[in-house]
Design an enzyme around this catalytic site. Structure first.
Site, PDB file in Angstrom:
ATOM      1  N   LYS A   1      92.669  20.232  52.799  1.00  0.00           N
ATOM      2  CA  LYS A   1      92.124  19.681  54.098  1.00  0.00           C
ATOM      3  C   LYS A   1      90.471  19.800  54.149  1.00  0.00           C
ATOM      4  O   LYS A   1      89.765  21.003  54.331  1.00  0.00           O
ATOM      5  CB  LYS A   1      92.477  20.916  55.435  1.00  0.00           C
ATOM      6  CG  LYS A   1      91.962  20.286  56.909  1.00  0.00           C
ATOM      7  CD  LYS A   1      92.789  21.299  58.014  1.00  0.00           C
ATOM      8  CE  LYS A   1      92.559  20.957  59.246  1.00  0.00           C
ATOM      9  NZ  LYS A   1      93.614  21.180  60.078  1.00  0.00           N
TER      10      LYS A   1
ATOM     11  N   ASN B   1      93.396  25.318  52.777  1.00  0.00           N
ATOM     12  CA  ASN B   1      92.227  25.412  54.100  1.00  0.00           C
ATOM     13  C   ASN B   1      91.210  25.537  53.221  1.00  0.00           C
ATOM     14  O   ASN B   1      90.439  26.709  53.466  1.00  0.00           O
ATOM     15  CB  ASN B   1      92.571  25.719  54.957  1.00  0.00           C
ATOM     16  CG  ASN B   1      91.132  25.533  56.227  1.00  0.00           C
ATOM     17  OD1 ASN B   1      90.941  24.700  56.458  1.00  0.00           O
ATOM     18  ND2 ASN B   1      91.729  26.223  57.536  1.00  0.00           N
TER      19      ASN B   1
ATOM     20  N   TYR C   1      97.470  26.543  66.112  1.00  0.00           N
ATOM     21  CA  TYR C   1      98.508  27.246  67.289  1.00  0.00           C
ATOM     22  C   TYR C   1      98.750  28.182  66.878  1.00  0.00           C
ATOM     23  O   TYR C   1      98.937  29.554  67.359  1.00  0.00           O
ATOM     24  CB  TYR C   1      99.298  25.721  67.566  1.00  0.00           C
ATOM     25  CG  TYR C   1     100.175  26.432  68.795  1.00  0.00           C
ATOM     26  CD1 TYR C   1      99.105  26.255  70.542  1.00  0.00           C
ATOM     27  CD2 TYR C   1     101.124  26.349  68.669  1.00  0.00           C
ATOM     28  CE1 TYR C   1      99.562  26.993  71.521  1.00  0.00           C
ATOM     29  CE2 TYR C   1     102.208  26.750  70.006  1.00  0.00           C
ATOM     30  CZ  TYR C   1     101.377  27.393  71.369  1.00  0.00           C
ATOM     31  OH  TYR C   1     102.000  27.986  71.932  1.00  0.00           O
TER      32      TYR C   1
ATOM     33  N   ASN D   1      85.790  26.817  68.960  1.00  0.00           N
ATOM     34  CA  ASN D   1      86.157  28.025  68.246  1.00  0.00           C
ATOM     35  C   ASN D   1      85.578  28.716  67.179  1.00  0.00           C
ATOM     36  O   ASN D   1      84.716  27.877  66.506  1.00  0.00           O
ATOM     37  CB  ASN D   1      87.938  27.881  68.289  1.00  0.00           C
ATOM     38  CG  ASN D   1      88.387  27.570  66.491  1.00  0.00           C
ATOM     39  OD1 ASN D   1      88.127  28.192  65.567  1.00  0.00           O
ATOM     40  ND2 ASN D   1      88.014  26.612  66.517  1.00  0.00           N
TER      41      ASN D   1
ATOM     42  N   GLY E   1      87.603  33.006  63.068  1.00  0.00           N
ATOM     43  CA  GLY E   1      87.488  33.257  61.775  1.00  0.00           C
ATOM     44  C   GLY E   1      88.733  33.997  61.071  1.00  0.00           C
ATOM     45  O   GLY E   1      88.601  34.792  60.631  1.00  0.00           O
ATOM     46  N   PHE E   2      89.845  32.633  61.698  1.00  0.00           N
ATOM     47  CA  PHE E   2      91.083  33.083  60.634  1.00  0.00           C
ATOM     48  C   PHE E   2      91.535  34.701  60.721  1.00  0.00           C
ATOM     49  O   PHE E   2      91.892  34.651  59.614  1.00  0.00           O
ATOM     50  CB  PHE E   2      90.628  32.851  58.848  1.00  0.00           C
ATOM     51  CG  PHE E   2      90.648  31.630  58.274  1.00  0.00           C
ATOM     52  CD1 PHE E   2      90.954  30.362  58.876  1.00  0.00           C
ATOM     53  CD2 PHE E   2      90.298  31.643  56.976  1.00  0.00           C
ATOM     54  CE1 PHE E   2      90.618  29.465  58.240  1.00  0.00           C
ATOM     55  CE2 PHE E   2      90.025  30.089  56.207  1.00  0.00           C
ATOM     56  CZ  PHE E   2      90.400  29.030  56.876  1.00  0.00           C
TER      57      PHE E   2
ATOM     58  N   LYS F   1      99.658  30.598  64.638  1.00  0.00           N
ATOM     59  CA  LYS F   1      99.233  31.032  63.448  1.00  0.00           C
ATOM     60  C   LYS F   1      99.758  31.790  62.195  1.00  0.00           C
ATOM     61  O   LYS F   1      99.309  31.735  61.563  1.00  0.00           O
ATOM     62  CB  LYS F   1      97.674  31.892  63.489  1.00  0.00           C
ATOM     63  CG  LYS F   1      96.195  31.192  64.194  1.00  0.00           C
ATOM     64  CD  LYS F   1      95.679  31.766  64.603  1.00  0.00           C
ATOM     65  CE  LYS F   1      94.217  31.131  65.660  1.00  0.00           C
ATOM     66  NZ  LYS F   1      93.459  30.789  64.134  1.00  0.00           N
TER      67      LYS F   1
ATOM     68  N   ASN G   1      84.498  28.670  60.170  1.00  0.00           N
ATOM     69  CA  ASN G   1      83.518  29.354  60.795  1.00  0.00           C
ATOM     70  C   ASN G   1      84.220  31.053  60.056  1.00  0.00           C
ATOM     71  O   ASN G   1      84.124  32.443  60.801  1.00  0.00           O
ATOM     72  CB  ASN G   1      84.912  29.992  62.023  1.00  0.00           C
ATOM     73  CG  ASN G   1      84.860  29.161  63.242  1.00  0.00           C
ATOM     74  OD1 ASN G   1      83.439  28.590  63.438  1.00  0.00           O
ATOM     75  ND2 ASN G   1      85.784  28.720  63.106  1.00  0.00           N
ATOM     76  N   THR G   2      84.461  30.558  58.864  1.00  0.00           N
ATOM     77  CA  THR G   2      84.219  31.647  58.004  1.00  0.00           C
ATOM     78  C   THR G   2      82.554  31.531  57.046  1.00  0.00           C
ATOM     79  O   THR G   2      82.925  30.539  56.579  1.00  0.00           O
ATOM     80  CB  THR G   2      85.576  32.148  56.747  1.00  0.00           C
ATOM     81  OG1 THR G   2      86.874  32.222  57.400  1.00  0.00           O
ATOM     82  CG2 THR G   2      85.413  32.703  55.710  1.00  0.00           C
TER      83      THR G   2
ATOM     84  N   SER H   1      87.458  25.266  57.326  1.00  0.00           N
ATOM     85  CA  SER H   1      86.925  25.825  58.484  1.00  0.00           C
ATOM     86  C   SER H   1      85.748  25.785  57.908  1.00  0.00           C
ATOM     87  O   SER H   1      84.454  26.634  57.517  1.00  0.00           O
ATOM     88  CB  SER H   1      87.348  27.038  59.194  1.00  0.00           C
ATOM     89  OG  SER H   1      86.897  27.826  59.341  1.00  0.00           O
TER      90      SER H   1
ATOM     91  N   SER I   1      94.192  20.531  70.198  1.00  0.00           N
ATOM     92  CA  SER I   1      93.837  20.202  71.475  1.00  0.00           C
ATOM     93  C   SER I   1      94.155  19.403  72.753  1.00  0.00           C
ATOM     94  O   SER I   1      93.912  19.667  74.213  1.00  0.00           O
ATOM     95  CB  SER I   1      92.101  19.692  70.756  1.00  0.00           C
ATOM     96  OG  SER I   1      91.420  21.159  70.169  1.00  0.00           O
TER      97      SER I   1
ATOM     98  N   SER J   1      90.596  15.490  59.971  1.00  0.00           N
ATOM     99  CA  SER J   1      89.452  16.968  59.230  1.00  0.00           C
ATOM    100  C   SER J   1      90.093  17.416  60.225  1.00  0.00           C
ATOM    101  O   SER J   1      90.723  17.775  61.295  1.00  0.00           O
ATOM    102  CB  SER J   1      88.059  15.981  58.815  1.00  0.00           C
ATOM    103  OG  SER J   1      87.823  15.374  60.154  1.00  0.00           O
ATOM    104  N   ASN J   2      89.315  18.924  59.595  1.00  0.00           N
ATOM    105  CA  ASN J   2      88.886  19.611  61.013  1.00  0.00           C
ATOM    106  C   ASN J   2      87.723  20.035  61.950  1.00  0.00           C
ATOM    107  O   ASN J   2      87.799  18.188  62.343  1.00  0.00           O
ATOM    108  CB  ASN J   2      88.289  21.272  59.136  1.00  0.00           C
ATOM    109  CG  ASN J   2      89.293  22.480  59.657  1.00  0.00           C
ATOM    110  OD1 ASN J   2      89.540  22.478  61.310  1.00  0.00           O
ATOM    111  ND2 ASN J   2      89.180  23.146  59.382  1.00  0.00           N
TER     112      ASN J   2
END
Length: 346
Positions: free
Chosen positions: A208, A167, A61, A108, A111-112, A63, A172-173, A170, A309, A236-237
């Site tokens: 994480k 982290n 949130y 989402n 991507g950081f 970031k 998304n990377t 994720s 969320s 977790s993520n």
């Protein structure tokens, strides 16, 4: 009285990422509320830190570390900013964030996206308020050496963090989750340990992890955490799995969070608690929608919980509401503090 039900239609009329940006902008100009005085029974000591409430705001949130004091004022017991990478990066192409309203979920593939550690460092150095603020660090997408990125993040952000989160979970990377594998995880945590030793300040460090793990992964990860002096695990993520969903956005790629993640997140929490036996602090995240969810995570072995969320759907007042529910839960049990309830149903 919460104003969120009045402004929610405005936010939901915008795409998810634009609404997120609007909420950050609003918090930056509105007067910051004083953090509430929590019931002492909700306080607990984790990794040497005293958390006044076990309900925290997860990374994702705030970031860029812009509104952490405002979120503490909303009633969160702690706030985790980031994910922050050594260099600023734009993230993945838009659109990349989707509300699944029918499922009370979010997908989402950001991507950081962030303004980099240096800019956030200045804001964190200038903070005047109290409260626990953790810093979630990651690696740049195009980095030639991601392990070096994490070590640099530890050295740079340690002086301004009450705790650090590594982290590597994720989705998304590309390739980031590979750092959870055996040899690479050991190499990463060794580099983190070395960076901590030379940092100006040595705050607790949490790892994480993803919810999408194989059966033998928790014991392997816990061993690595113990070997390298990591202070706790966030379980977790977001997940790349897809339980049955109703929204038209259900087939979007990216990490799924929110209510549909609850079962998987609880499963992994129980798996990690079975391995640790309460000897390693666990922070549960994923699918926590209210105070009842938070209570059952704590009873299953979580020392602390985090959410994001659920706030999208219920507003920032959810943190105070959850603390109130937890206080009532304690009053109805034999436990005199939230710490005594940890793992009580395991």
């Amino acid at each position: 009285m919460s104003l969120y039900p009045l402004v929610r239609p405005l936010f939901f009329s915008l795409d998810a990422e634009r609404a997120h940006g609007l909420s950050i902008a609003a918090l930056k100009v509105l007067p910051t509320r004083k953090a509430p005085a929590f019931d002492p029974a909700l306080a607990s000591e984790v990794a040497g830190l005293r958390f006044p409430s076990p309900v925290g705001l997860a990374a994702g949130y705030d970031k860029n570390a812009e509104v952490f004091d405002a979120m503490l004022g909303q009633g969160f017991g702690f706030v985790e900013v980031g994910t922050l990478t050594p260099l600023a990066q734009p993230g993945n192409p838009k659109p990349r964030m989707f509300r699944l309203v029918e499922d009370a979920a979010v997908i989402n593939r950001l991507g950081f996206n962030n303004g980099g550690q240096e800019a956030a460092l200045a804001r964190l150095k200038a903070r005047r308020g109290g409260g626990i603020v953790g810093v979630n660090i990651g690696a740049n997408k195009d980095s030639p050496n991601r392990i070096r990125d994490y070590a640099e993040g530890v050295r740079r952000m340690a002086p301004v963090a009450d705790y650090l989160t590594i982290n590597i979970s994720s989705p998304n990377t590309p390739g980031l989750r590979n750092l959870q594998a055996g040899g690479e995880l050991g190499e990463l945590l060794a580099a983190v340990r070395e960076a901590r030793q030379v940092a100006f300040k040595n705050p607790p460090v949490f790892l994480k992890v993803a919810p999408d793990l194989e059966d033998g992964d928790p014991i392997r990860i816990v061993r690595a955490v113990a070997d390298h002096g990591i202070d706790g695990i966030i379980v977790s993520n977001t997940t790349v799995s897809r339980p049955p969903l109703s929204s038209r956005h259900r087939d979007e790629t990216g990490g799924l969070s929110g209510a549909p993640l609850a079962s998987l997140a609880m499963h992994q929490l129980k798996a990690f608690y079975a391995v640790t036996g309460g000897q390693v602090p666990l922070i549960s995240a994923g699918g926590i929608s209210d105070g009842h969810d938070a209570w059952w995570r704590i009873c299953a072995g979580a020392n602390l919980v985090q959410l994001y969320s659920a706030m999208v759907y219920k507003g920032p007042g959810i943190a105070r509401e959850m603390a109130s529910v937890l206080k009532n839960k304690l009053a109805a049990t034999r436990f005199s503090s939230i710490a005594e309830a940890v793992g009580s149903s395991a």
